[in-house]
Write an enzyme that holds these catalytic residues in place. Structure first.
Site, mmCIF file in Angstrom:
data_model
loop_
_atom_site.group_PDB
_atom_site.id
_atom_site.type_symbol
_atom_site.label_atom_id
_atom_site.label_comp_id
_atom_site.label_asym_id
_atom_site.label_seq_id
_atom_site.Cartn_x
_atom_site.Cartn_y
_atom_site.Cartn_z
ATOM 1 N N ILE A 27 0.808 -1.222 0.000
ATOM 2 C CA ILE A 27 0.000 0.000 0.000
ATOM 3 C C ILE A 27 0.839 1.269 0.000
ATOM 4 C CG2 ILE A 27 -1.970 -1.082 1.132
ATOM 5 C CD1 ILE A 27 -0.993 0.012 3.781
ATOM 6 N N LYS A 29 5.233 3.123 -0.052
ATOM 7 C CA LYS A 29 6.687 3.003 0.039
ATOM 8 C C LYS A 29 7.236 4.310 0.582
ATOM 9 C CE LYS A 29 10.841 1.841 -2.627
ATOM 10 N NZ LYS A 29 11.257 0.776 -1.707
ATOM 11 N N SER A 31 10.837 6.258 2.838
ATOM 12 C CA SER A 31 12.287 6.387 2.770
ATOM 13 C C SER A 31 13.003 5.191 3.383
ATOM 14 C CB SER A 31 12.720 7.664 3.499
ATOM 15 O OG SER A 31 12.289 7.616 4.848
ATOM 16 N N PHE A 32 12.359 4.508 4.345
ATOM 17 C CA PHE A 32 13.013 3.411 5.039
ATOM 18 C C PHE A 32 12.553 2.041 4.558
ATOM 19 C CE2 PHE A 32 13.167 6.695 8.542
ATOM 20 C CZ PHE A 32 14.479 7.022 8.275
ATOM 21 N N GLY A 33 11.506 1.963 3.758
ATOM 22 C CA GLY A 33 11.041 0.659 3.306
ATOM 23 C C GLY A 33 9.657 0.722 2.714
ATOM 24 N N SER A 34 9.059 -0.459 2.548
ATOM 25 C CA SER A 34 7.730 -0.595 1.959
ATOM 26 C C SER A 34 6.708 -0.917 3.042
ATOM 27 C CB SER A 34 7.737 -1.707 0.905
ATOM 28 O OG SER A 34 8.688 -1.437 -0.107
ATOM 29 N N VAL A 35 5.445 -0.549 2.763
ATOM 30 C CA VAL A 35 4.352 -0.765 3.712
ATOM 31 C C VAL A 35 3.329 -1.699 3.070
ATOM 32 C CG1 VAL A 35 2.595 0.309 5.161
ATOM 33 C CG2 VAL A 35 4.719 1.535 4.672
ATOM 34 N N LYS A 48 5.327 -2.392 8.088
ATOM 35 C CA LYS A 48 6.407 -1.669 7.409
ATOM 36 C C LYS A 48 7.658 -2.541 7.405
ATOM 37 C CE LYS A 48 7.253 2.703 8.327
ATOM 38 N NZ LYS A 48 7.775 3.924 8.984
ATOM 39 N N ASP A 140 9.107 16.058 11.067
ATOM 40 C CA ASP A 140 8.769 15.666 9.695
ATOM 41 C C ASP A 140 7.258 15.759 9.496
ATOM 42 O OD1 ASP A 140 9.277 14.912 7.102
ATOM 43 O OD2 ASP A 140 9.342 12.771 7.527
#
Length: 960
Positions: A27, A29, A31-35, A48, A140
């Site tokens: 669902i 993506k 900066s640290f990975g995919s969700v 995540k 952020d």
């Protein structure tokens, strides 16, 4: 043993077995990975997956996010379910929020109404009030990190950049992070910041809600020329019709350039609640008016007669007004301006021209507008005190422009430099030094930095220290002086036009800040005023300041007392005084000269003691012999004392020879082997008014040098620390910048400083001397051990060095610890198995502890943990310090595109340099006979080849 309760979890409360997770569709993506959308214990969750689970830099942010989420429970913050560590990767599991994010919501057609937009703003403000109450800075905040559930209530997520705001002087952070387009200008400029950076980002989110546009793309394209400031007029021009004026006022307040002028989230929340109530009242009134108009229209029976034209409230928007449509300005200009008042109005037009309007705006709204206006009127001079332009290469001051739009020029949307032009989410954490065009530092940015350093409402001494240390890398001294002078004589800005007395009071504070800046400049870096015309500039400034003080006394003599007037700074007098002090320091002899002079005149420890104490002598003979010698040779002693006084005056810069003249009592204290003499002083004091510790004098020797095993380990450590302290304290702060320029600088540059070059000056001279001294100490350790042909002497020498390293660790002399221990773990000495077998168990245990400190494991983790807790005086490992500075130098550029100074880069260097320079001398008494051993000429020390050969001679390899 009782069985465990089956209803309790068998693993840690936050640990999730990988087998319990079910993965569904991807669902998103980040900066640290995919969700992924998934399922855990029958519940929908978001999983995540961390792409770089083996990267320590990424894991730092992941660990921070997990620890934050574990401690947070709030209706508008995403709930944390647990973490899963598996061979396939690292997984963070949170609740699944099905409504997308605010950025996606603003793109939908038809657009959402103002009631929903204000509700999102209120909910987000509540979440931020909760976070700031817990001393957490999100850092952020943006629309992509604001999720929505099925009821369109928010969930704040992504705490990878979040930090705790400690209640100390270090609470203003400097790490450059955030997302381009939403990040506060003080972060982009590399300045320190606090919770107010979240307020700015929140204001940008409000701007998204007001305009429907994406910041940095089609709204508030900020440029280096404006130092990343925003244009509030652009917000009003691009706002969607029907926007409450109170919401615009809150947004503008949140996005003020000065951090201290921004409101707190408590204030924001109270203002938004008033706005929300006003909107509800207006909506209800508009609905009632619409119902009345519909009823009136139904009564009319003749359709041919002109009936009133009913214009319904514009609570929702036409599908033609797309959020990302570039023609929005044309659409907005065709709509009646009555819609933008924040109160929905209905115009009923008939042949008679009668109009019925909705109730007027409640007084609370006007009060909020006045509050916002008053806040802006009390803004600092940071933005408007002066506008400096570079015309034909000359610096001139011009009055501020009257138009607020002209005062903040903006580049077109197709500009080369554009915030959010790069898609990287990590933002400024990923800045790297790249080959590219060379830029000149932007004058307007340097002007902003000068204004920040001399601000009338916020005074940051660390900022001034960092600026003075690094400014030579992007500006010459003459330019800084001209900017300070312009700041000192700045005219009244337009927000003080009608309040001349108020302006004069503010101006006095600014002028005082400028004078303090000059005095710090003279105190820290007087050599900068050797540049051309700098002395004349100081004389001119003294004259101008005297005239300014006279004018101020005439204008405000009736309203202020004499003690409130500024005193003439007399900067030229300060400079001459500082130069007189430096001339005394130039006469200091080097430590080698001191040692050689003493050694030439004194060939035994007794005379060495006389040279040190300027008094009577103490030796290892009987007390009767001492008394006879003292009586028979009193004249000689007096002559020696006079000579010693002269020697000490010539060497007072060593910080280790300045011994106060005081009555000293002598006593002989002998250890179990009757080998050491001990000197005790009753009133002698060292540097910092601290008493000198007891000196342990080694026994006399017939050879040229003392043997290391004959020197007490405590005194050996003291003498090593004395020498290291002398060399390290001579290093000037800017020499570190010169060193990294030598190591990492471009070949095209001849100097790290702007407008100057090295002429008959060796860059980083004292750093190179200290590095050589540390390297020679390591060679000295190997030489002293391997020159011993007998086993017991080698064992005694190794034990003496281990004990000395332990004492150096207690003295916070980490440079000596590394220089002693590293040779001991070298293969040439570590292979001496017979020797190490005879070392005592206590010394072996101490050696293992020392090895763990100098170990390279996890990038010298153990050493880095000890260093921050070390109290000054402290001598760091110079090699590791230089490596860290070189890494900072190569990891980010000095200048950003457009000529903006990457002051975050310089502040990182400055903080590391200034924190390492705890310029205090150790309070130890020098023993020249020991220092002579420690300062052997390099030609008498073994090189690598001799070390290897002597190691094989001491213990030849056993053939199999």
């Amino acid at each position: 043993m009782a069985e465990a309760d089956p209803g309790l979890p068998t693993q840690a409360i936050w640990d999730i077995p990988f087998e319990s997770l079910e993965f569904n569709e991807k669902i998103g993506k980040g900066s640290f990975g995919s969700v992924f959308r998934g399922c855990y214990l029958g519940l929908d969750v978001a999983i995540k997956k961390i792409e770089k689970a083996d990267d320590p830099e990424y894991l730092k942010y992941i660990d921070r996010e997990v620890s934050m989420l574990q401690s947070l429970r709030h209706p508008f913050i995403v709930n944390f379910s647990g973490i899963c560590v598996h061979s396939s990767g690292l997984y963070i599991v949170t609740e699944f929020v099905s409504g997308g994010d605010v950025r996606q919501l603003l793109k939908k057609t038809p657009p959402i109404g103002w009631d929903k937009r204000v509700s999102i703003a209120v909910d987000l403000a509540k979440a931020m009030v909760f976070l700031h109450a817990k001393k957490i800075i999100h850092r952020d905040l943006k629309s992509k990190n604001i999720l929505l559930d099925e009821f369109q209530r928010i969930r704040l997520c992504d705490f990878g950049f979040a930090r705790m705001s400690e209640q100390t002087k270090k609470s203003r952070h400097m790490t450059m992070c955030g997302t381009e387009g939403w990040v506060a200008p003080e972060i982009l400029l590399g300045m320190s910041y606090d919770t107010s950076c979240d307020v700015f980002s929140y204001g940008v989110v409000l701007a998204e809600l007001i305009t429907g546009r994406k910041p940095g793309v089609d709204l508030w394209v900020r440029s280096p020329e404006t130092c990343f400031d925003i244009n509030p007029e652009e917000l009003k021009q691009k706002s969607i019709p029907g926007c409450p004026s109170e919401l615009i006022s809150v947004c503008v307040e949140c996005c003020l350039y000065e951090p201290l002028t921004r409101p707190k989230f408590d204030e924001i929340l109270s203002q938004l609640k008033v706005c929300q109530n006003n909107l509800k009242v207006a909506t209800a009134a508009a609905a009632a008016a619409a119902a009345a108009a519909a009823a009136a229209a139904a009564v009319v029976s003749t359709p041919t007669i002109q009936t009133p034209i009913i214009q319904t409230p514009n609570i929702s928007f036409s599908p033609n007004n797309s959020n990302n449509n570039n023609n929005n300005n044309n659409n907005i200009s065709n709509i009646s301006p009555d819609i933008t008042t924040g109160i929905q109005q209905i115009n009923l037009s008939s042949s008679g021209g009668s109009n019925n309007s909705s109730p007027s705006t409640p007084p609370q709204g006007s009060q909020l507008v006045s509050l916002a206006q008053s806040r802006r009127n009390t803004m600092s001079l940071h933005r408007k005190s002066m506008e400096l332009n570079l015309v034909d290469g000359q610096l001139s001051t011009t009055p501020p422009p009257t138009s607020p739009i002209q005062s903040r020029p903006h580049k077109p949307s197709d500009s080369i430099w554009k915030i959010a032009a790069k898609p990287k989410h990590v933002g400024y954490q990923t800045l790297k030094r790249k080959q590219g065009p060379c830029y000149a530092a932007l004058t307007s940015h340097i002007t902003k930095m000068i204004e920040r350093a001399t601000s009338d409402y916020y005074y940051d001494t660390s900022y001034i220290q960092d600026f003075l240390l690094a400014y030579r890398c992007f500006a010459p001294p003459q330019q800084i002086f001209e900017l300070l002078l312009s700041r000192y004589i700045a005219n009244s800005p337009d927000n003080f036009t009608n309040d001349i007395n108020g302006w004069k009071k503010v101006q006095r504070v600014i002028q005082l800040r400028v004078i303090i800046f000059f005095k710090r400049w003279i105190d820290y870096y007087p050599q900068d005023f050797l540049e051309e015309a700098m002395e004349d500039n100081l004389n001119e400034f003294d004259k101008i300041s005297a005239q300014q003080n006279s004018s101020t006394a005439l204008l405000l003599g009736t309203t202020i007392s004499n003690n409130e007037l500024l005193i003439d700074p007399k900067l030229m007098t300060e400079l001459q005084k500082k130069r007189s002090e430096l001339e005394l320091l130039i006469q200091i002899n080097s430590p080698s000269d001191f040692i050689n002079n003493n050694n030439n005149n004194n060939n035994n420890p007794v005379n060495n003691i006389n040279n040190i104490n300027n008094n009577n002598s103490v030796n290892s003979s009987s007390s009767n012999n001492n008394n006879n010698n003292n009586n028979n040779n009193s004249n000689n002693n007096n002559n020696n004392n006079n000579n010693n006084n002269n020697n000490n005056n010539n060497n007072n810069g060593l910080n280790i020879i300045n011994i106060a003249a005081a009555n000293q009592s002598k006593m002989m204290l002998q250890n179990g082997n009757n080998r050491y003499s001990v000197l005790v002083t009753s009133n002698g004091i060292g540097n910092g008014e601290e008493p000198y510790p007891v000196s342990i004098i080694p026994p006399p020797t017939t050879s040229e040098y003392l043997d290391v095993k004959d020197i007490h380990s405590t005194e050996l450590a003291r003498q090593i620390t004395i020498i290291n302290s002398f060399y390290f304290n001579r290093i000037k702060a800017r020499e570190f910048i010169e060193y990294i320029w030598e190591k990492c600088g471009e070949e095209s540059t001849t100097t790290p400083y702007v407008g100057t070059s090295f002429v008959e000056v060796v860059p980083a001279e004292n750093i190179h001397k200290f590095v050589r001294k540390c390297n020679n100490l390591a060679r000295f350790v190997s030489t002293e051990i391997l020159k011993q042909t007998k086993l017991q002497k080698r064992v005694a020498t190794i034990e003496r060095f281990i004990e000395a390293a332990e004492k150096c660790l207690a003295n916070n002399d980490y440079a000596a610890v590394f220089s002693i221990v590293e040779p001991l773990v070298d293969q040439s000495i570590e292979r001496l198995s017979d020797t190490w077998r005879n070392v005592s168990q206590r010394n072996l245990a101490t050696f293992e502890h020392l090895k763990s400190i100098v170990s390279k494991e996890n990038d010298h983790k153990k050493y880095r943990e000890l260093l921050p807790d070390a109290k000054p005086p402290c001598i760091p490992n110079i090699h590791l310090l230089l490596d860290e500075l070189s890494f900072i130098e190569t990891s980010s550029p000095r200048l950003l595109p457009g000529g903006i100074v990457n002051f975050f880069h310089y502040r990182q260097l400055s903080r590391k340099i200034l924190q390492s320079q705890q310029l205090q001398s150790h309070c130890f008494r020098p023993i020249p006979s020991i220092q002579k051993v420690l300062t052997k000429p390099p030609s008498e020390l073994f090189d690598d080849e001799l070390i290897k050969n002597n190691s094989l001679k001491c213990e030849p390899p056993v053939s199999l």
